[in-house]
Motif scaffolding. Structure first.
Motif, PDB file in Angstrom:
ATOM      1  N   ILE A   1      -3.178 -36.409   8.334  1.00 59.41           N
ATOM      2  CA  ILE A   1      -3.673 -35.053   8.601  1.00 59.41           C
ATOM      3  C   ILE A   1      -2.885 -34.045   7.774  1.00 59.41           C
ATOM      4  CG2 ILE A   1      -3.789 -33.258  10.365  1.00 59.41           C
ATOM      5  CD1 ILE A   1      -4.470 -35.461  12.374  1.00 59.41           C
ATOM      6  N   ARG A   2      -1.566 -34.232   7.754  1.00 58.11           N
ATOM      7  CA  ARG A   2      -0.729 -33.287   7.003  1.00 58.11           C
ATOM      8  C   ARG A   2      -1.084 -33.324   5.518  1.00 58.11           C
ATOM      9  NH1 ARG A   2       4.292 -34.595   9.159  1.00 58.11           N
ATOM     10  NH2 ARG A   2       4.938 -35.552   7.212  1.00 58.11           N
ATOM     11  N   GLN A   3      -1.286 -34.530   5.006  1.00 57.67           N
ATOM     12  CA  GLN A   3      -1.622 -34.654   3.587  1.00 57.67           C
ATOM     13  C   GLN A   3      -2.959 -34.003   3.265  1.00 57.67           C
ATOM     14  OE1 GLN A   3       0.022 -35.811   0.933  1.00 57.67           O
ATOM     15  NE2 GLN A   3       1.792 -36.083   2.231  1.00 57.67           N
ATOM     16  N   LEU A   4      -3.942 -34.213   4.150  1.00 56.98           N
ATOM     17  CA  LEU A   4      -5.271 -33.646   3.885  1.00 56.98           C
ATOM     18  C   LEU A   4      -5.244 -32.133   3.976  1.00 56.98           C
ATOM     19  CD1 LEU A   4      -7.578 -36.197   5.740  1.00 56.98           C
ATOM     20  CD2 LEU A   4      -7.411 -35.843   3.284  1.00 56.98           C
ATOM     21  N   VAL A   5      -4.510 -31.609   4.960  1.00 53.36           N
ATOM     22  CA  VAL A   5      -4.392 -30.151   5.078  1.00 53.36           C
ATOM     23  C   VAL A   5      -3.706 -29.592   3.838  1.00 53.36           C
ATOM     24  CG1 VAL A   5      -3.329 -28.274   6.362  1.00 53.36           C
ATOM     25  CG2 VAL A   5      -4.396 -30.143   7.583  1.00 53.36           C
ATOM     26  N   ALA A   6      -2.625 -30.266   3.433  1.00 56.08           N
ATOM     27  CA  ALA A   6      -1.897 -29.797   2.245  1.00 56.08           C
ATOM     28  C   ALA A   6      -2.811 -29.831   1.032  1.00 56.08           C
ATOM     29  CB  ALA A   6      -0.672 -30.675   2.011  1.00 56.08           C
ATOM     30  N   ARG A   7      -3.670 -30.864   0.958  1.00 55.63           N
ATOM     31  CA  ARG A   7      -4.569 -30.945  -0.187  1.00 55.63           C
ATOM     32  C   ARG A   7      -5.540 -29.761  -0.201  1.00 55.63           C
ATOM     33  NH1 ARG A   7      -9.564 -34.731  -1.002  1.00 55.63           N
ATOM     34  NH2 ARG A   7      -9.878 -34.187   1.170  1.00 55.63           N
ATOM     35  N   ASP A   8      -6.189 -29.512   0.946  1.00 51.92           N
ATOM     36  CA  ASP A   8      -7.120 -28.384   1.021  1.00 51.92           C
ATOM     37  C   ASP A   8      -6.437 -27.103   0.590  1.00 51.92           C
ATOM     38  OD1 ASP A   8      -9.177 -29.854   1.901  1.00 51.92           O
ATOM     39  OD2 ASP A   8      -8.935 -29.371   4.032  1.00 51.92           O
ATOM     40  N   PHE A   9      -5.239 -26.934   1.110  1.00 48.90           N
ATOM     41  CA  PHE A   9      -4.546 -25.680   0.878  1.00 48.90           C
ATOM     42  C   PHE A   9      -4.111 -25.540  -0.574  1.00 48.90           C
ATOM     43  CE2 PHE A   9      -1.279 -22.500   1.526  1.00 48.90           C
ATOM     44  CZ  PHE A   9      -2.026 -21.608   2.267  1.00 48.90           C
ATOM     45  N   LYS A  10      -3.601 -26.650  -1.117  1.00 53.75           N
ATOM     46  CA  LYS A  10      -3.127 -26.589  -2.511  1.00 53.75           C
ATOM     47  C   LYS A  10      -4.279 -26.391  -3.474  1.00 53.75           C
ATOM     48  CE  LYS A  10       0.851 -29.653  -2.100  1.00 53.75           C
ATOM     49  NZ  LYS A  10       1.055 -31.101  -2.076  1.00 53.75           N
ATOM     50  N   THR A  11      -5.377 -27.123  -3.254  1.00 53.63           N
ATOM     51  CA  THR A  11      -6.456 -27.052  -4.243  1.00 53.63           C
ATOM     52  C   THR A  11      -7.210 -25.734  -4.157  1.00 53.63           C
ATOM     53  OG1 THR A  11      -7.838 -28.250  -2.688  1.00 53.63           O
ATOM     54  CG2 THR A  11      -6.823 -29.519  -4.438  1.00 53.63           C
ATOM     55  N   LYS A  12      -7.138 -25.078  -2.992  1.00 48.98           N
ATOM     56  CA  LYS A  12      -7.887 -23.849  -2.841  1.00 48.98           C
ATOM     57  C   LYS A  12      -7.452 -22.800  -3.872  1.00 48.98           C
ATOM     58  CE  LYS A  12      -9.417 -20.421   0.425  1.00 48.98           C
ATOM     59  NZ  LYS A  12      -9.414 -19.915   1.767  1.00 48.98           N
ATOM     60  N   TYR A  13      -6.159 -22.669  -4.051  1.00 52.20           N
ATOM     61  CA  TYR A  13      -5.662 -21.622  -4.941  1.00 52.20           C
ATOM     62  C   TYR A  13      -5.024 -22.193  -6.201  1.00 52.20           C
ATOM     63  CZ  TYR A  13      -6.302 -18.701  -0.868  1.00 52.20           C
ATOM     64  OH  TYR A  13      -6.840 -18.042   0.206  1.00 52.20           O
ATOM     65  N   LYS A  14      -5.292 -23.489  -6.453  1.00 52.22           N
ATOM     66  CA  LYS A  14      -4.545 -24.195  -7.486  1.00 52.22           C
ATOM     67  C   LYS A  14      -4.548 -23.487  -8.839  1.00 52.22           C
ATOM     68  CE  LYS A  14      -2.281 -28.029  -8.387  1.00 52.22           C
ATOM     69  NZ  LYS A  14      -1.310 -28.695  -7.555  1.00 52.22           N
ATOM     70  N   ARG A  15      -5.717 -23.061  -9.292  1.00 51.08           N
ATOM     71  CA  ARG A  15      -5.735 -22.531 -10.647  1.00 51.08           C
ATOM     72  C   ARG A  15      -5.863 -21.006 -10.683  1.00 51.08           C
ATOM     73  NH1 ARG A  15      -9.985 -26.810 -12.940  1.00 51.08           N
ATOM     74  NH2 ARG A  15      -8.965 -27.229 -14.923  1.00 51.08           N
ATOM     75  N   SER A  16      -5.609 -20.342  -9.572  1.00 54.76           N
ATOM     76  CA  SER A  16      -5.664 -18.881  -9.603  1.00 54.76           C
ATOM     77  C   SER A  16      -4.268 -18.328  -9.840  1.00 54.76           C
ATOM     78  CB  SER A  16      -6.236 -18.344  -8.302  1.00 54.76           C
ATOM     79  OG  SER A  16      -5.330 -18.578  -7.250  1.00 54.76           O
ATOM     80  N   VAL A  17      -4.228 -17.144 -10.462  1.00 55.65           N
ATOM     81  CA  VAL A  17      -2.934 -16.569 -10.829  1.00 55.65           C
ATOM     82  C   VAL A  17      -2.182 -16.092  -9.590  1.00 55.65           C
ATOM     83  CG1 VAL A  17      -1.805 -14.801 -12.199  1.00 55.65           C
ATOM     84  CG2 VAL A  17      -3.891 -15.864 -13.039  1.00 55.65           C
ATOM     85  N   LEU A  18      -2.892 -15.422  -8.694  1.00 58.64           N
ATOM     86  CA  LEU A  18      -2.213 -14.845  -7.533  1.00 58.64           C
ATOM     87  C   LEU A  18      -2.004 -15.871  -6.423  1.00 58.64           C
ATOM     88  CD1 LEU A  18      -3.831 -11.329  -7.304  1.00 58.64           C
ATOM     89  CD2 LEU A  18      -1.597 -11.963  -8.179  1.00 58.64           C
ATOM     90  N   GLY A  19      -2.746 -16.966  -6.498  1.00 58.31           N
ATOM     91  CA  GLY A  19      -2.536 -18.056  -5.548  1.00 58.31           C
ATOM     92  C   GLY A  19      -2.674 -17.621  -4.108  1.00 58.31           C
ATOM     93  N   VAL A  20      -1.662 -17.966  -3.338  1.00 56.71           N
ATOM     94  CA  VAL A  20      -1.747 -17.787  -1.895  1.00 56.71           C
ATOM     95  C   VAL A  20      -1.795 -16.309  -1.505  1.00 56.71           C
ATOM     96  CG1 VAL A  20       0.707 -17.754  -1.409  1.00 56.71           C
ATOM     97  CG2 VAL A  20      -0.863 -18.760   0.250  1.00 56.71           C
ATOM     98  N   LEU A  21      -1.397 -15.439  -2.422  1.00 60.08           N
ATOM     99  CA  LEU A  21      -1.488 -13.995  -2.164  1.00 60.08           C
ATOM    100  C   LEU A  21      -2.911 -13.584  -1.761  1.00 60.08           C
ATOM    101  CD1 LEU A  21       0.573 -12.114  -4.876  1.00 60.08           C
ATOM    102  CD2 LEU A  21       0.660 -11.772  -2.418  1.00 60.08           C
TER     103      LEU A  21
END
Lengths: 244, 475
Positions: free
Chosen positions: B232-252
């Motif tokens: 579960i942790r890995q899948l959540v981390a994947r969703d979260f990482k890939t969501k903003y992966k190639r954007s400049v501001l990212g998690v902002l």
């Protein structure tokens, strides 16, 4: 020799409701249901298949395309529930059905090792422990920190095989995978497989390559049209299959 | 499962329950036991006449109200749009049956502003005024042309008449308010103890079953959680990482996004609704953050099964993990977007009180509700791909049907049923009460939200469970 039964397939029948063509939209469903044309064609993929595999055995599965091999593997690994009968497997099943199906192209090799490892059911300490070993085996070196969308297909296959084979699973399901990577990596993965098998792992092996089957398997099951055509020693079944 | 592990988990759950029950008692405070009385008399809306309070004029309003704990009455004044008024205004509040004076106060007429509401308060709430006939008397000693006026409205029925002043069929612009007791709140500890008893009995049964080697729902859930925690942790981390992966501001973006939406809607709607709503930017942002979470979570869950088709056909993993992890990554986003909410609230002058913590309850309800609906949608998506398009339309209707940027008061009475059956309205409204008004909603609100959330989860997971074995054939 130990005679602990690892896989017990008892009288398994698998029927699919095949709509003449898949109804995937509500409109289609409703119009068909109204016209009374929502009929299912039954398709029997497996019929009364029974066998058992003992611990440490390498068990081969052969048969033509569509004979039900993949369906049988899916039932054994718990992905599909059989219509009738039961399939019990003791111990953790690591399926190598199609390598790297759990990979995410946007993540790095390193992140994918953990993701794919988790999907295959490994624990976190185990993965951390074996991480170096996986990387070393994959021969990816510095590329491990690169998003895998930049990998070549050979590199992907190497990474996938390395993750899947690092564990000593109790049951390993191998579906046509010994053809990954270049010649030297193929040789290396064959050695790794042999190593696993001698380590007490029960292996279910599917291949169209009869030489490979003869070389690696003890017993072989020949599936034909969803039914067991023949079950017995590798040499004997392979010869019959080749002759058919 | 090992007995010692199970004992530990049970102890933790019971501990959390006790903590939550005690914390709720103190956080909800006064609102747990009293609510605004249903007998409160509201200020009228339609002006028919002004009555000037010159020397010698006395306006008397008789009234009664079924209020269990009477607190105050208020009268609205008009100045005739002058700031040169003089004299004093006397307000008296008395019982009509015994003649007892409940409260009286004099006000300086010069200090009264146009439309100002002046109140007489009892100080200590009184319980003996339930449906008792009372009089509200207003008089002044001002000269003509320098006096304030009271406002008259059409009569509202009931036993209200304005005396000593024509016409008789009018009523004063006044309001009466107080509180009623909440029966369930008065007996809070009995309910809490009853809940604890039920929980303890349930766990006893679970423990005994487990000791006999049987597994039930609870043990299964807990062991699945342990077994699949890492995945579960890995899948959540994947969703979260890939969501903003190639954007400049990212998690902002997780907190810029609601902030920007709020700014846009603020400029578009502020002239229409600003005056009706206190702390309009914060009001907007609570709605936006909640609805964004809801539509994102449901949208992500919707494709969670079909999007992971490659995995579902290859590896056995309990299928609910796919919608669950999608929901969890949306929840992390929700957590991040609470930061701009807090900042904007502080900026616009919202005073956070202890009740703000209670808003978490309503967000948890929102999360649970979204999970239930998400499971339902993901299962339905497998069999009917039209679901995604239907959902797009439905979520848009849902957005306009929920008071996100408008006040719920603009919905006419005959359409209010739409709000009452809309779970999002309840979640958002109560979170707003907790944060913006700084008080807890009445206990009923908690029960309603709980029922909505639990009901949706039950329906969603039931359908998901019933259909999950057939997913494989359709993905």
């Amino acid at each position: 020799m130990e005679t602990e039964t690892m896989i017990e397939v008892r009288d398994v029948t698998m029927r699919f409701h095949m709509n003449a063509d898949k109804v995937l939209s509500l409109k289609e469903f409703v119009t068909r249901a109204l016209r009374g044309k929502l009929k299912f064609e039954e398709f029997t993929a497996l019929e009364n298949v029974s066998f058992s595999v003992q611990k440490g055995e390498t068990f081969g599965l052969i048969g033509h395309n569509g004979a039900g091999k993949s369906t049988l593997l899916k039932i054994i690994s718990g992905i599909l529930k059989p219509t009738k009968g039961s399939a019990v497997s003791r111990g953790n099943v690591v399926p190598m059905l199609e390598l790297g199906s759990g990979f995410d192209m946007d993540l790095t090799g390193r992140e994918n090792i953990f993701l794919n490892g988790a999907i295959l059911g490994y624990s976190e300490p185990f993965l951390k422990d074996r991480y170096e070993e996986i990387v070393a085996f994959s021969e990816l070196g510095a590329f491990i920190e690169t998003p895998i969308r930049n990998y070549s297909s050979g590199m992907l296959a190497r990474l996938a095989f390395s993750v899947a084979s690092v564990v000593n699973p109790e049951i390993l399901i191998v579906d046509e995978i010994l053809s990954v990577g270049d010649a030297s990596f193929q040789e290396k993965s064959r050695r790794r497989m042999t190593e696993l098998m001698s380590g007490g792992t029960t292996v279910l092996f599917v291949s169209h390559n009869l030489d490979q089957i003869r070389e690696m398997c003890g017993r072989v099951l020949w599936l034909d049209g969803g039914k067991v055509r023949m079950i017995g020693g590798a040499e004997e079944v392979c010869n019959a299959y080749a002759g058919a | 499962m090992k007995g010692s592990t199970l004992r530990k988990i049970i102890a933790i759950v019971m501990g959390v329950y006790v903590l939550a029950v005690v914390a709720f008692y103190f956080l909800a405070g006064h609102q747990l036991r009293f609510r605004n009385s249903r007998g409160n008399i509201a200020m009228p809306e339609q002006v028919i006449q002004y009555a000037e309070l010159t020397d010698g004029v006395t306006v008397e309003q008789s009234f009664f109200a079924p209020i269990q704990r009477f607190e105050s009455v208020s009268v609205k004044f008009a100045t005739g749009v002058r700031d040169t008024n003089e004299g004093t205004v006397l307000m008296e509040w008395l019982r009509a049956d015994t003649g007892e004076t409940l409260a009286r106060e004099t006000f300086d007429a010069a200090a009264i502003a146009e439309g100002e509401v002046l109140s007489l308060s009892l100080g200590e709430a009184r319980e003996d005024l339930y449906n008792v006939p009372m009089l509200l008397r207003v008089s002044a000693d001002s000269e003509e042309g320098k006096c304030v006026s009271v406002i008259l409205a059409a009569k509202r029925g009931g036993d209200e008449t304005v005396l000593n002043l024509r016409p008789d069929d009018a009523t004063l612009f006044f309001s009466a308010s107080g509180e009623d007791y909440i029966w369930s709140g008065m007996h809070y500890w009995y309910f809490a103890a009853g809940g604890a008893l039920l929980l303890a009995l349930y766990f006893l049964a679970v423990y005994l079953r487990n000791a006999r080697g049987k597994t039930g729902f609870f043990v299964k859930t807990v062991s699945a959680m342990q077994k699949y925690r890492f995945l579960i942790r890995q899948l959540v981390a994947r969703d979260f990482k890939t969501k903003y992966k190639r954007s400049v501001l990212g998690v902002l973006w997780s907190f810029l996004n609601p902030l920007l939406m709020m700014v846009v809607q603020y400029f578009v709607f502020s002239t229409i609704f600003k005056s009706d709503i206190r702390f309009y930017p914060a009001y907007l942002l609570i709605g936006i953050v909640s609805f964004n979470f809801f539509s994102e979570a449901c949208g992500m869950c919707l494709t969670s099964v079909t999007g992971n088709a490659a995995l579902i056909t290859k590896v056995y993993v309990p299928k609910y993990i796919y919608p669950l992890t999608r929901l969890m990554s949306s929840t992390i986003n929700l957590g991040i977007s609470l930061i701009p909410l807090i900042i904007v609230s502080l900026f616009t002058g919202v005073r956070f009180t202890q009740a703000a913590i209670l808003s978490l309850y309503f967000w948890v309800c929102l999360i649970v509700f979204s999970l239930g609906l998400g499971m339902l949608l993901s299962a339905s998506m497998v069999f009917f791909r039209d679901t995604q398009f239907l959902w797009n339309v439905l979520s848009m209707i849902w957005m306009y049907g929920t008071p996100i940027f408008y006040p719920d008061s603009i919905i006419p009475e005959r359409f209010r049923i739409i709000l009452r059956v809309n779970p999002l309205f309840h979640f958002i409204k109560n979170a707003r009460v907790c944060i913006l008004e700084g008080i807890s909603p009445e206990p009923k609100a908690y029960v309603v939200c709980f029922l909505f959330a639990a009901g949706m989860l039950l329906v969603g997971s039931f359908i998901f469970r019933k259909t999950q074995d057939r997913f494989l054939l359709y993905v």
